[in-house]
Design a protein around this motif. Structure first.
Motif, PDB file in Angstrom:
ATOM      1  N   THR A  33     -16.589  93.094  20.208  1.00 32.26           N
ATOM      2  CA  THR A  33     -16.133  92.173  19.170  1.00 32.26           C
ATOM      3  C   THR A  33     -16.539  92.773  17.831  1.00 32.26           C
ATOM      4  O   THR A  33     -17.499  93.558  17.773  1.00 32.26           O
ATOM      5  N   PRO A  34     -15.838  92.441  16.739  1.00 33.88           N
ATOM      6  CA  PRO A  34     -16.235  92.999  15.435  1.00 33.88           C
ATOM      7  C   PRO A  34     -17.700  92.718  15.137  1.00 33.88           C
ATOM      8  O   PRO A  34     -18.197  91.626  15.402  1.00 33.88           O
ATOM      9  N   LEU A  35     -18.396  93.726  14.611  1.00 34.30           N
ATOM     10  CA  LEU A  35     -19.824  93.585  14.358  1.00 34.30           C
ATOM     11  C   LEU A  35     -20.102  92.430  13.410  1.00 34.30           C
ATOM     12  O   LEU A  35     -19.483  92.320  12.347  1.00 34.30           O
ATOM     13  N   ALA A  36     -21.032  91.585  13.791  1.00 33.32           N
ATOM     14  CA  ALA A  36     -21.422  90.468  12.929  1.00 33.32           C
ATOM     15  C   ALA A  36     -22.404  90.918  11.856  1.00 33.32           C
ATOM     16  O   ALA A  36     -22.550  90.273  10.826  1.00 33.32           O
ATOM     17  N   VAL A  37     -23.081  92.046  12.104  1.00 38.32           N
ATOM     18  CA  VAL A  37     -24.052  92.559  11.141  1.00 38.32           C
ATOM     19  C   VAL A  37     -23.299  93.144   9.955  1.00 38.32           C
ATOM     20  O   VAL A  37     -22.401  93.959  10.136  1.00 38.32           O
ATOM     21  N   ASP A  55     -23.914 118.891  18.515  1.00 37.21           N
ATOM     22  CA  ASP A  55     -22.518 119.329  18.566  1.00 37.21           C
ATOM     23  C   ASP A  55     -21.621 118.283  19.219  1.00 37.21           C
ATOM     24  O   ASP A  55     -20.404 118.287  19.006  1.00 37.21           O
ATOM     25  N   ALA A  56     -22.208 117.392  19.997  1.00 30.16           N
ATOM     26  CA  ALA A  56     -21.425 116.394  20.736  1.00 30.16           C
ATOM     27  C   ALA A  56     -21.353 115.047  20.039  1.00 30.16           C
ATOM     28  O   ALA A  56     -20.605 114.165  20.468  1.00 30.16           O
ATOM     29  N   LYS A  57     -22.093 114.868  18.969  1.00 29.70           N
ATOM     30  CA  LYS A  57     -22.290 113.529  18.404  1.00 29.70           C
ATOM     31  C   LYS A  57     -20.981 112.841  18.020  1.00 29.70           C
ATOM     32  O   LYS A  57     -20.775 111.669  18.339  1.00 29.70           O
ATOM     33  N   GLU A  58     -20.080 113.537  17.343  1.00 28.13           N
ATOM     34  CA  GLU A  58     -18.859 112.866  16.880  1.00 28.13           C
ATOM     35  C   GLU A  58     -17.973 112.460  18.056  1.00 28.13           C
ATOM     36  O   GLU A  58     -17.395 111.365  18.061  1.00 28.13           O
ATOM     37  N   ALA A  59     -17.843 113.324  19.058  1.00 26.56           N
ATOM     38  CA  ALA A  59     -17.041 112.955  20.233  1.00 26.56           C
ATOM     39  C   ALA A  59     -17.656 111.753  20.935  1.00 26.56           C
ATOM     40  O   ALA A  59     -16.949 110.848  21.408  1.00 26.56           O
ATOM     41  N   ILE A  60     -18.986 111.711  21.010  1.00 27.71           N
ATOM     42  CA  ILE A  60     -19.685 110.576  21.611  1.00 27.71           C
ATOM     43  C   ILE A  60     -19.394 109.291  20.835  1.00 27.71           C
ATOM     44  O   ILE A  60     -19.126 108.235  21.414  1.00 27.71           O
ATOM     45  N   LEU A  61     -19.419 109.384  19.513  1.00 25.91           N
ATOM     46  CA  LEU A  61     -19.210 108.188  18.703  1.00 25.91           C
ATOM     47  C   LEU A  61     -17.804 107.630  18.862  1.00 25.91           C
ATOM     48  O   LEU A  61     -17.603 106.404  18.831  1.00 25.91           O
ATOM     49  N   PHE A  62     -16.809 108.489  19.074  1.00 28.16           N
ATOM     50  CA  PHE A  62     -15.458 107.969  19.276  1.00 28.16           C
ATOM     51  C   PHE A  62     -15.311 107.363  20.675  1.00 28.16           C
ATOM     52  O   PHE A  62     -14.557 106.406  20.865  1.00 28.16           O
ATOM     53  N   ALA A  63     -16.044 107.901  21.639  1.00 23.57           N
ATOM     54  CA  ALA A  63     -16.080 107.243  22.953  1.00 23.57           C
ATOM     55  C   ALA A  63     -16.653 105.841  22.805  1.00 23.57           C
ATOM     56  O   ALA A  63     -16.161 104.875  23.414  1.00 23.57           O
ATOM     57  N   LEU A  64     -17.678 105.714  21.992  1.00 25.74           N
ATOM     58  CA  LEU A  64     -18.295 104.406  21.783  1.00 25.74           C
ATOM     59  C   LEU A  64     -17.327 103.462  21.065  1.00 25.74           C
ATOM     60  O   LEU A  64     -17.236 102.276  21.402  1.00 25.74           O
ATOM     61  N   LEU A  65     -16.580 103.969  20.081  1.00 29.41           N
ATOM     62  CA  LEU A  65     -15.607 103.131  19.373  1.00 29.41           C
ATOM     63  C   LEU A  65     -14.518 102.635  20.320  1.00 29.41           C
ATOM     64  O   LEU A  65     -14.074 101.484  20.222  1.00 29.41           O
ATOM     65  N   ALA A  66     -14.056 103.506  21.229  1.00 31.54           N
ATOM     66  CA  ALA A  66     -13.048 103.073  22.205  1.00 31.54           C
ATOM     67  C   ALA A  66     -13.607 101.986  23.112  1.00 31.54           C
ATOM     68  O   ALA A  66     -12.911 101.023  23.472  1.00 31.54           O
ATOM     69  N   ASN A  67     -14.866 102.128  23.487  1.00 30.50           N
ATOM     70  CA  ASN A  67     -15.514 101.102  24.306  1.00 30.50           C
ATOM     71  C   ASN A  67     -15.524  99.764  23.568  1.00 30.50           C
ATOM     72  O   ASN A  67     -15.254  98.713  24.159  1.00 30.50           O
ATOM     73  N   GLU A  68     -15.817  99.787  22.271  1.00 23.64           N
ATOM     74  CA  GLU A  68     -15.821  98.556  21.480  1.00 23.64           C
ATOM     75  C   GLU A  68     -14.413  97.969  21.372  1.00 23.64           C
ATOM     76  O   GLU A  68     -14.234  96.749  21.400  1.00 23.64           O
ATOM     77  N   THR A  69     -13.410  98.839  21.228  1.00 23.16           N
ATOM     78  CA  THR A  69     -12.029  98.370  21.110  1.00 23.16           C
ATOM     79  C   THR A  69     -11.636  97.537  22.321  1.00 23.16           C
ATOM     80  O   THR A  69     -10.972  96.502  22.192  1.00 23.16           O
ATOM     81  N   VAL A  70     -12.056  97.975  23.493  1.00 24.49           N
ATOM     82  CA  VAL A  70     -11.653  97.306  24.732  1.00 24.49           C
ATOM     83  C   VAL A  70     -12.597  96.169  25.100  1.00 24.49           C
ATOM     84  O   VAL A  70     -12.148  95.111  25.558  1.00 24.49           O
ATOM     85  N   ALA A  71     -13.891  96.357  24.900  1.00 25.34           N
ATOM     86  CA  ALA A  71     -14.858  95.394  25.430  1.00 25.34           C
ATOM     87  C   ALA A  71     -15.671  94.657  24.378  1.00 25.34           C
ATOM     88  O   ALA A  71     -16.387  93.721  24.707  1.00 25.34           O
ATOM     89  N   PRO A  81     -15.479  97.646   6.720  1.00 26.85           N
ATOM     90  CA  PRO A  81     -14.881  96.427   7.290  1.00 26.85           C
ATOM     91  C   PRO A  81     -15.388  96.175   8.710  1.00 26.85           C
ATOM     92  O   PRO A  81     -15.558  97.117   9.493  1.00 26.85           O
ATOM     93  N   ALA A  82     -15.625  94.917   9.046  1.00 27.62           N
ATOM     94  CA  ALA A  82     -16.063  94.544  10.398  1.00 27.62           C
ATOM     95  C   ALA A  82     -14.819  94.414  11.288  1.00 27.62           C
ATOM     96  O   ALA A  82     -14.301  93.326  11.508  1.00 27.62           O
ATOM     97  N   VAL A  83     -14.334  95.554  11.763  1.00 33.06           N
ATOM     98  CA  VAL A  83     -13.111  95.568  12.572  1.00 33.06           C
ATOM     99  C   VAL A  83     -13.341  96.404  13.820  1.00 33.06           C
ATOM    100  O   VAL A  83     -14.262  97.224  13.887  1.00 33.06           O
ATOM    101  N   LEU A  84     -12.474  96.176  14.809  1.00 34.21           N
ATOM    102  CA  LEU A  84     -12.413  97.043  15.986  1.00 34.21           C
ATOM    103  C   LEU A  84     -11.313  98.058  15.726  1.00 34.21           C
ATOM    104  O   LEU A  84     -10.160  97.680  15.498  1.00 34.21           O
ATOM    105  N   CYS A  85     -11.659  99.337  15.737  1.00 32.92           N
ATOM    106  CA  CYS A  85     -10.700 100.379  15.389  1.00 32.92           C
ATOM    107  C   CYS A  85     -10.040 100.946  16.641  1.00 32.92           C
ATOM    108  O   CYS A  85     -10.658 101.001  17.699  1.00 32.92           O
TER     109      CYS A  85
END
Length: 401
Positions: A380-384, A362-378, A390-394
């Motif tokens: 880099t676009p995924l090299a894989v 039940d928490a997975k989607e909220a967790i994934l957006f927390a992770l996306l925010a972490n990527e936005t701030v800290a 698209p390899a972007v920071l959202c």
């Protein structure tokens, strides 16, 4: 220097960040709130879930959102007013949760807000000649309102960068699923049974012959929930799939529903309640003369549509009768009739929920957006390379006042 910009610079260099992830889905059950500690970024990311809850929406909130939800015409004034109102509502819900958890807002580094999707218009679906080849998506819940009201730096509008970079705005789960749930021992399918069903396919780490990707698969719970609300207004959904389990699938209606071009469109693809709507069901019933089908039989048939959409998309991805490890999340994991239909259509697959991977379903989607925010701030676009992604920071950053 703006002190909030200085704070962002500091956060980007910290070894970990405390992030509140928010998700409000098309089912309109409520706001999922996940307090996470995210260590590192990119492929070294580790995440600890500290707290999670779903704050239920009142009937008033649901009614207001449904005035504009997937509607072809709305009041522009009403839409404009609803955008900040939802932002303020979500901010107050976050503050209430933090008080209950005895966590002061200043102890939270980032707020990650998905917002409330009210219209999704991928290019293959909207059929507007003036915007041929262009996708769009709209989420309400102004990030500035959240940042100012909570005092927490807020990352929102995750889907807009995806569209700007040539994607369709959904699904976004690939980024987080790849970073958090990839395995060196097995290929995995992370199946989200939300209002719309979607999945991320994750090849085994080290397998260079396949690429990770996400795709929508069709209606998850949206048609089921809408049908129950229409026939039994006192209920919000078919709890546990009990009504559907008591019914029989109508083969003619099922065949007509599955005739929608979405099901044969190539993956990855995206859709929403704009296509899988009450009108979609009504037109199919009219053409098959099943308008008076008992509720249980209608729900059984719609359940089969949801399961068939997932099976068809997986077959498009991995061939007939795929043998895959499927880990499910979202509200549909509580629907026994839907899970049984999936297992019938995918007999060679093994099924579990994401809880077996350490992520509450039940928490997975909220967790994934927390992770996306972490990527936005800290990050880099995924090299894989990610197929169709698209390899972007959202995410857009809103600073407190």
């Amino acid at each position: 220097m703006n002190p909030h910009v200085a704070r962002l610079y500091q956060l980007a260099q910290q070894p970990s960040r405390r992030v509140v992830g928010l998700m409000s889905g098309t089912s309109l059950d409520g706001l999922d709130v996940a307090l996470c500690c995210v260590h590192g970024h990119g492929t070294s990311t580790k995440l600890e879930l500290e707290q999670f809850t779903t704050v239920p929406y009142s009937d008033t909130v649901r009614h207001r959102i449904r005035q504009v939800f997937a509607q072809p015409q709305v009041s522009l004034e009403y839409l404009t007013l609803l955008h900040p109102w939802i932002g303020q509502l979500h901010a107050d819900m976050v503050l209430d949760c933090l008080r209950a958890w005895q966590v002061p807002p200043e102890a939270v580094d980032l707020l990650a807000s998905h917002g409330q999707t009210v219209f999704h218009a991928p290019h293959h679906q909207h059929q507007q000649p003036d915007f041929a080849g262009r996708s769009a998506t709209l989420q309400l819940g102004d990030g500035d309102q959240l940042a100012v009201r909570t005092g927490i730096i807020t990352v929102s509008d995750f889907r807009q960068k995806h569209v700007a970079a040539g994607g369709e705005g959904a699904p976004l789960a690939t980024y987080g699923d790849y970073l958090l749930l990839s395995s060196s021992t097995e290929a995995r399918v992370l199946l989200n049974l939300g209002g719309i069903a979607n999945f991320t396919f994750l090849p085994r780490l080290g397998d260079a012959s396949l690429l990770p990707f996400s795709t929508d698969a069709g209606p998850g719970n949206t048609l089921l929930d809408a049908t129950v609300r229409q026939r039994l207004p006192e209920l919000a959904y078919d709890e546990g799939g009990k009504l559907a389990a008591a019914g029989k699938v109508h083969a003619g209606l099922l065949a007509h529903l599955l005739n929608a071009s979405f099901f044969t469109a190539p993956v990855p693809k995206t859709t929403g309640p704009e296509l899988f709507s009450a009108a979609y069901v009504r037109q199919a019933q009219e053409r098959t003369q099943t308008q008076h089908l008992p509720l249980e039989d209608l729900l059984a048939t719609l359940t089969e549509v949801s399961a068939a959409g997932v099976a068809l998309a997986l077959e498009q991805t991995c061939g007939k009768q795929p043998a895959l490890a499927i880990y499910a999340s979202g509200g549909g994991v509580h629907n026994a009739a839907l899970l049984a239909a999936l297992q019938r259509r995918l007999p060679a697959c093994t099924f579990a929920t994401t809880s077996s991977l350490g992520v509450p379903p039940d928490a997975k989607e909220a967790i994934l957006f927390a992770l996306l925010a972490n990527e936005t701030v800290a990050g880099t676009p995924l090299a894989v390379p990610l197929a169709g992604i698209p390899a972007v920071l959202c995410g857009k950053i809103s600073l407190p006042a």
